[in-house]
Write a protein that holds these residues in place. Structure first.
Motif, PDB file in Angstrom:
ATOM      1  N   TRP A 250       0.810  -1.214   0.000  1.00 51.44           N
ATOM      2  CA  TRP A 250       0.000   0.000   0.000  1.00 51.44           C
ATOM      3  C   TRP A 250       0.846   1.269   0.000  1.00 51.44           C
ATOM      4  O   TRP A 250       1.887   1.342   0.670  1.00 51.44           O
ATOM      5  N   LEU A 251       0.378   2.264  -0.750  1.00 54.91           N
ATOM      6  CA  LEU A 251       0.926   3.600  -0.602  1.00 54.91           C
ATOM      7  C   LEU A 251       0.681   4.084   0.816  1.00 54.91           C
ATOM      8  O   LEU A 251      -0.293   3.667   1.467  1.00 54.91           O
ATOM      9  N   SER A 252       1.520   4.964   1.313  1.00 53.27           N
ATOM     10  CA  SER A 252       1.408   5.408   2.697  1.00 53.27           C
ATOM     11  C   SER A 252       0.023   5.990   2.997  1.00 53.27           C
ATOM     12  O   SER A 252      -0.606   5.646   3.999  1.00 53.27           O
ATOM     13  N   GLU A 253      -0.453   6.861   2.124  1.00 49.75           N
ATOM     14  CA  GLU A 253      -1.765   7.456   2.353  1.00 49.75           C
ATOM     15  C   GLU A 253      -2.871   6.409   2.235  1.00 49.75           C
ATOM     16  O   GLU A 253      -3.873   6.462   2.949  1.00 49.75           O
ATOM     17  N   GLY A 254      -2.687   5.444   1.349  1.00 54.86           N
ATOM     18  CA  GLY A 254      -3.666   4.379   1.218  1.00 54.86           C
ATOM     19  C   GLY A 254      -3.737   3.520   2.468  1.00 54.86           C
ATOM     20  O   GLY A 254      -4.839   3.155   2.923  1.00 54.86           O
ATOM     21  N   SER A 286     -25.377 -13.175  -4.322  1.00 57.78           N
ATOM     22  CA  SER A 286     -24.181 -13.961  -4.031  1.00 57.78           C
ATOM     23  C   SER A 286     -23.052 -13.488  -4.937  1.00 57.78           C
ATOM     24  O   SER A 286     -23.258 -13.216  -6.122  1.00 57.78           O
ATOM     25  N   LEU A 287     -21.849 -13.378  -4.397  1.00 55.71           N
ATOM     26  CA  LEU A 287     -20.720 -12.846  -5.149  1.00 55.71           C
ATOM     27  C   LEU A 287     -20.363 -13.764  -6.310  1.00 55.71           C
ATOM     28  O   LEU A 287     -20.066 -14.943  -6.125  1.00 55.71           O
ATOM     29  N   ASN A 288     -20.413 -13.211  -7.527  1.00 55.30           N
ATOM     30  CA  ASN A 288     -20.043 -13.950  -8.731  1.00 55.30           C
ATOM     31  C   ASN A 288     -18.542 -13.782  -8.953  1.00 55.30           C
ATOM     32  O   ASN A 288     -18.056 -12.676  -9.172  1.00 55.30           O
ATOM     33  N   MET A 289     -17.813 -14.892  -8.875  1.00 51.53           N
ATOM     34  CA  MET A 289     -16.360 -14.825  -8.943  1.00 51.53           C
ATOM     35  C   MET A 289     -15.834 -14.407 -10.307  1.00 51.53           C
ATOM     36  O   MET A 289     -14.675 -14.005 -10.435  1.00 51.53           O
ATOM     37  N   HIS A 290     -16.669 -14.478 -11.350  1.00 56.38           N
ATOM     38  CA  HIS A 290     -16.198 -14.177 -12.710  1.00 56.38           C
ATOM     39  C   HIS A 290     -16.476 -12.732 -13.121  1.00 56.38           C
ATOM     40  O   HIS A 290     -15.998 -12.289 -14.165  1.00 56.38           O
ATOM     41  N   GLU A 291     -17.245 -12.017 -12.319  1.00 55.10           N
ATOM     42  CA  GLU A 291     -17.532 -10.617 -12.641  1.00 55.10           C
ATOM     43  C   GLU A 291     -16.341  -9.726 -12.292  1.00 55.10           C
ATOM     44  O   GLU A 291     -15.573 -10.037 -11.370  1.00 55.10           O
ATOM     45  N   PRO A 292     -16.188  -8.595 -12.982  1.00 50.77           N
ATOM     46  CA  PRO A 292     -15.130  -7.648 -12.604  1.00 50.77           C
ATOM     47  C   PRO A 292     -15.349  -7.120 -11.188  1.00 50.77           C
ATOM     48  O   PRO A 292     -16.480  -6.803 -10.807  1.00 50.77           O
ATOM     49  N   VAL A 293     -14.281  -7.043 -10.428  1.00 46.74           N
ATOM     50  CA  VAL A 293     -14.392  -6.436  -9.104  1.00 46.74           C
ATOM     51  C   VAL A 293     -14.741  -4.965  -9.277  1.00 46.74           C
ATOM     52  O   VAL A 293     -14.274  -4.304 -10.213  1.00 46.74           O
ATOM     53  N   CYS A 294     -15.586  -4.455  -8.388  1.00 47.84           N
ATOM     54  CA  CYS A 294     -16.125  -3.109  -8.555  1.00 47.84           C
ATOM     55  C   CYS A 294     -16.141  -2.392  -7.213  1.00 47.84           C
ATOM     56  O   CYS A 294     -16.134  -3.032  -6.155  1.00 47.84           O
ATOM     57  N   HIS A 295     -16.185  -1.066  -7.263  1.00 51.98           N
ATOM     58  CA  HIS A 295     -16.243  -0.231  -6.065  1.00 51.98           C
ATOM     59  C   HIS A 295     -14.968  -0.361  -5.227  1.00 51.98           C
ATOM     60  O   HIS A 295     -15.007  -0.533  -4.014  1.00 51.98           O
ATOM     61  N   VAL A 296     -13.830  -0.265  -5.929  1.00 52.89           N
ATOM     62  CA  VAL A 296     -12.543  -0.201  -5.235  1.00 52.89           C
ATOM     63  C   VAL A 296     -11.930   1.172  -5.487  1.00 52.89           C
ATOM     64  O   VAL A 296     -12.136   1.789  -6.534  1.00 52.89           O
ATOM     65  N   SER A 297     -11.181   1.649  -4.513  1.00 49.90           N
ATOM     66  CA  SER A 297     -10.499   2.934  -4.617  1.00 49.90           C
ATOM     67  C   SER A 297      -9.232   2.795  -5.451  1.00 49.90           C
ATOM     68  O   SER A 297      -8.772   1.684  -5.754  1.00 49.90           O
ATOM     69  N   PHE A 298      -8.635   3.934  -5.785  1.00 50.44           N
ATOM     70  CA  PHE A 298      -7.327   3.903  -6.434  1.00 50.44           C
ATOM     71  C   PHE A 298      -6.322   3.190  -5.542  1.00 50.44           C
ATOM     72  O   PHE A 298      -5.481   2.420  -6.026  1.00 50.44           O
ATOM     73  N   PHE A 299      -6.394   3.433  -4.237  1.00 46.09           N
ATOM     74  CA  PHE A 299      -5.453   2.799  -3.313  1.00 46.09           C
ATOM     75  C   PHE A 299      -5.563   1.281  -3.379  1.00 46.09           C
ATOM     76  O   PHE A 299      -4.554   0.565  -3.363  1.00 46.09           O
ATOM     77  N   GLU A 356     -11.976   2.188 -15.105  1.00 41.57           N
ATOM     78  CA  GLU A 356     -10.686   1.574 -14.793  1.00 41.57           C
ATOM     79  C   GLU A 356      -9.692   2.627 -14.321  1.00 41.57           C
ATOM     80  O   GLU A 356      -9.383   3.589 -15.041  1.00 41.57           O
ATOM     81  N   TRP A 357      -9.208   2.443 -13.087  1.00 41.61           N
ATOM     82  CA  TRP A 357      -8.207   3.352 -12.545  1.00 41.61           C
ATOM     83  C   TRP A 357      -6.937   3.285 -13.386  1.00 41.61           C
ATOM     84  O   TRP A 357      -6.497   2.208 -13.790  1.00 41.61           O
ATOM     85  N   THR A 358      -6.325   4.420 -13.628  1.00 38.54           N
ATOM     86  CA  THR A 358      -4.998   4.464 -14.225  1.00 38.54           C
ATOM     87  C   THR A 358      -4.025   5.012 -13.191  1.00 38.54           C
ATOM     88  O   THR A 358      -4.435   5.501 -12.132  1.00 38.54           O
ATOM     89  N   GLN A 359      -2.745   4.930 -13.488  1.00 34.16           N
ATOM     90  CA  GLN A 359      -1.744   5.483 -12.576  1.00 34.16           C
ATOM     91  C   GLN A 359      -1.468   6.955 -12.862  1.00 34.16           C
ATOM     92  O   GLN A 359      -0.557   7.543 -12.294  1.00 34.16           O
ATOM     93  N   SER A 360      -2.293   7.559 -13.737  1.00 35.18           N
ATOM     94  CA  SER A 360      -2.060   8.940 -14.158  1.00 35.18           C
ATOM     95  C   SER A 360      -2.823   9.933 -13.303  1.00 35.18           C
ATOM     96  O   SER A 360      -4.035   9.800 -13.106  1.00 35.18           O
ATOM     97  N   THR A 413     -11.901   7.333  -3.377  1.00 29.23           N
ATOM     98  CA  THR A 413     -13.280   7.180  -3.833  1.00 29.23           C
ATOM     99  C   THR A 413     -13.615   5.714  -4.085  1.00 29.23           C
ATOM    100  O   THR A 413     -12.895   5.010  -4.799  1.00 29.23           O
ATOM    101  N   ARG A 414     -14.742   5.249  -3.527  1.00 33.80           N
ATOM    102  CA  ARG A 414     -15.154   3.854  -3.721  1.00 33.80           C
ATOM    103  C   ARG A 414     -16.591   3.713  -4.191  1.00 33.80           C
ATOM    104  O   ARG A 414     -16.965   2.645  -4.670  1.00 33.80           O
ATOM    105  N   TRP A 415     -17.426   4.758  -4.043  1.00 31.72           N
ATOM    106  CA  TRP A 415     -18.838   4.552  -4.368  1.00 31.72           C
ATOM    107  C   TRP A 415     -19.091   4.574  -5.868  1.00 31.72           C
ATOM    108  O   TRP A 415     -20.130   4.142  -6.340  1.00 31.72           O
TER     109      TRP A 415
END
Length: 424
Positions: A250-254, A286-299, A356-360, A413-415
């Motif tokens: 993790w980044l320090s702030e993350g 129920s969590l579908n393991m094949h779907e893209p993970v969603c609602h994650v922050s840049f961290f 999709e988060w980028t590193q930019s 941001t996660r929502w």
């Protein structure tokens, strides 16, 4: 403000009047499943009540189009400018953002009356501007502004309903996503000198926001992108490998944010009797393991990439790759899922499902100039402490997304419907 264009100019299939009617109606259609009580709730400072979205998008047309350009126009209510301005300093004072959920008045019915009043006046204006390209461009901006709020409507509604212990569905008749997907492949893209961004052309038909211009050159090394986003199953491996307990990823702030917020999984994931579930606009599933993970922050996206021994793409890498796709297709709003679906296409698909988060970092392109007037506050003043996301999501209108589109949000941001595509 004038539209920005790419190298190929194509006239829209429908007229500006038809676009106006379709976009304005869609906002109300998206609100149709709501109860009256749902319209007023503000579940956190980043969320706006659905009623506010409906009024704010209407205020935009009243403030920037009707008041200056329709002779004899009278505002619907003298205080609505204060209530429904968002962040335009040049337009005047505004009601505090964190207090939007305290506005029980105007009523929902009055907001719909406001929309009808403004729409009728806009129809009059639309019949008077055949030889006014600058006004046409401003209306087009207003329509894309409303499409952004259509996506925010669904994003905010999901957060509002997820705060309810009953876990109610926005719509209980949403189609079930695919149960299985295709394996991820690594796709190679050649480095060198490339051109990205939208070109400026005052009288062209294609639209882009000012932050997508000007077109400019970038240099990349050879690189690879994953053909699809990271899945729930892949992300669960990170969780089970103590990814949320190990600061080395993790980044320090993350890491500080994780500890302060108590993150242990993506937003809307919850364990019930040892099984993972996911809150969706169709209710708890129920969590579908094949779907893209969603609602994650840049961290979280960055930490997962480090754990996987990969990285996030730059926005230039993402756009160069997306430009190789001849047509815009994917799981977007019109598909009706309102939820990420497993990828069943073997080829590269950059659009839809999840932003999709980028590193930019979100910064101005070389030579960027904000549009003149109050609408110049639309994008430029947010070019600080934000990261770029690309590609649209399952709730993005198809006519609103393109290869050059630059979305941006703060790192925690996660929502938002945000996910991860890996690069190496």
């Amino acid at each position: 403000m004038v539209p920005r264009t790419g190298t190929t100019l194509t006239k829209p299939a429908i007229s500006l009047r038809e676009q106006f009617e379709q976009v304005r109606q869609l906002s109300e259609t998206l609100c149709a499943p709501l109860s009256i009580e749902d319209y007023v709730v503000q579940s956190m400072p980043d969320v706006s009540p659905p009623k506010w979205h409906l009024a704010h998008t209407t205020w935009f047309f009243e403030t920037f189009l009707l008041t200056p350009h329709l002779k004899g126009y009278e505002v619907f209510h003298p205080k609505f400018g204060y209530l429904f301005n968002s962040y335009y300093e040049a337009v005047g004072d505004r009601h505090p953002r964190i207090q939007r959920g305290l506005l029980t008045r105007p009523t929902v019915a009055e907001v719909y009356q406001y929309r009808a009043y403004v729409d009728e006046s806009m129809r009059s204006l639309l019949h008077q501007i055949d030889d006014a390209p600058e006004i046409q461009a401003l209306i087009t901006l207003g329509l894309h502004h409303e499409q952004q709020h259509q996506e925010l409507l669904l994003t905010d509604i999901k957060h509002i309903l997820a705060c309810n212990p009953l876990r109610p569905a926005y719509r209980d008749n949403l189609p079930e996503p695919y149960e299985h997907g295709t394996p991820t492949q690594w796709l190679k893209f050649l480095g060198g000198l490339h051109t990205i961004g939208h070109a400026e052309n005052t009288f062209a038909f294609d639209f882009a926001f000012d932050n997508e211009a000007p077109r400019h050159s970038v240099y990349t090394q050879d690189y690879c992108l994953a053909s699809g986003p990271v899945t729930n199953g892949e992300y669960l491996e990170f969780i089970e490998a103590s990814g949320y307990q190990n600061p080395k990823y993790w980044l320090s702030e993350g890491w500080s944010t994780l500890q302060n917020e108590g993150w242990t999984a993506p937003l809307y994931w919850e364990q019930i009797d040892g099984n993972w579930w996911n809150m969706t606009l169709g209710g708890l599933r129920s969590l579908n393991m094949h779907e893209p993970v969603c609602h994650v922050s840049f961290f979280e996206a960055d930490a997962y990439a480090r754990w996987a021994g990969k990285r996030l793409p730059t926005e230039a890498e993402w756009e160069i790759a997306a430009a190789t796709i001849p047509s815009l297709k994917g799981n977007l709003l019109e598909q009706g899922y309102l939820h990420p679906t497993a990828s069943i296409a073997p080829d590269f698909q950059p659009y839809g499902n999840v932003w999709e988060w980028t590193q930019s970092a979100y910064l101005p392109y070389p030579g960027f100039k904000a549009d003149a007037g109050a609408v110049g506050e639309y994008n430029g003043k947010f070019m600080c402490n934000q990261m770029v996301l690309r590609g649209g999501s399952c709730i993005t209108p198809q006519s609103h997304i393109r290869a050059t589109y630059r979305n941006f949000f703060p790192t925690a941001t996660r929502w938002q419907f945000s996910g991860i595509r890996l690069a190496q």
